[in-house]
Write an enzyme that holds these catalytic residues in place. Sequence first.
Site, PDB file in Angstrom:
ATOM      1  N   CYS A  86       1.147  -7.647  -0.890  1.00 51.63           N
ATOM      2  CA  CYS A  86       0.581  -6.353  -1.251  1.00 51.63           C
ATOM      3  C   CYS A  86       1.436  -5.540  -2.211  1.00 51.63           C
ATOM      4  CB  CYS A  86       0.349  -5.538   0.016  1.00 51.63           C
ATOM      5  SG  CYS A  86       1.845  -5.323   1.009  1.00 51.63           S
ATOM      6  N   GLN A  87       2.550  -6.091  -2.708  1.00 49.79           N
ATOM      7  CA  GLN A  87       3.453  -5.266  -3.510  1.00 49.79           C
ATOM      8  C   GLN A  87       2.791  -4.674  -4.749  1.00 49.79           C
ATOM      9  OE1 GLN A  87       4.194  -8.139  -2.062  1.00 49.79           O
ATOM     10  NE2 GLN A  87       6.344  -8.276  -1.487  1.00 49.79           N
TER      11      GLN A  87
END
Length: 284
Positions: free
Chosen positions: A62-63
């Site tokens: 999810c970065q």
Amino acid sequence: MSLGFMNAGVKVVAAFDNWKTAKEIYELNFDHPFYAGDLLSDQSENILKDLKFDMIIGGPPCQDFSIAGNRDDNGKRANMTIRFAELVVKNQPEWFVMENVYNITRSKVLPEAIEIFKKGGYGLTYEVLNASYLGVPQARQRFFMIGKLGEKDGFIREEMLSNHSETSMTVKDYFGDELDLDYYYAHPRSYNRRAIFSVNEPSSTIRGVNRPIPKTYIKHPADKSAPNEGVRALTTKERSLIQTFPEDFKLVGAKTNLEQAIGNAVPVKMAEHIANAINNYLNK
């Protein structure tokens, strides 16, 4: 996610990740097979083809959507959200669960993934939930999407939003008198944010970074205490407990990697809430 679902009675048949530390920690705590591989490769697709399962649960990296840095809707990790959707649709399990940071709701990728799921025949329900109302002493917000073949959109919203506590859980609520402190330091994303918290409030989001309080730290106006000898950073173990991992959960690896693994995890009790929402829906 695995442990929370297992606590709710779900049998996990296999797990996937492409990080060596995740593999080492996982295999130390679980008996089912773990496969190391990149979702973007054909390897994971071939393994899934040979497994028997009713549900896929996962959190595509999810970065690229995180508030910790600049969002990149076209980054490799964002593409893995699309890949996750494609793998679900190709394998057609009855159920899927996808989790991510809450900022995914502002991304261009989420509508693309939703379109893939819907074309694959899935009814969808998605919400941003706050962990501190789900038995977790942490004000962590996460996005969850539950899909079921042949259902209408919103089919499980009632169950997802049920069984929340009326008040948020504090660190003190969870630990009682086990912690030997009243205030602690949580390294901020920037020093424009506060960094000293009270145990009489939920923890801030447990991140993948854990550092001691700098000797030169200057008190932020919102800090709950001035920096002093009684204020320290939480230990790696304490941070895992705030993520609601059990006391006997085994952690192995370099400290930096362990902190990252703990910060990356979905709180166990939060995942358990999602699994129980599915159980309640089925029982209804």
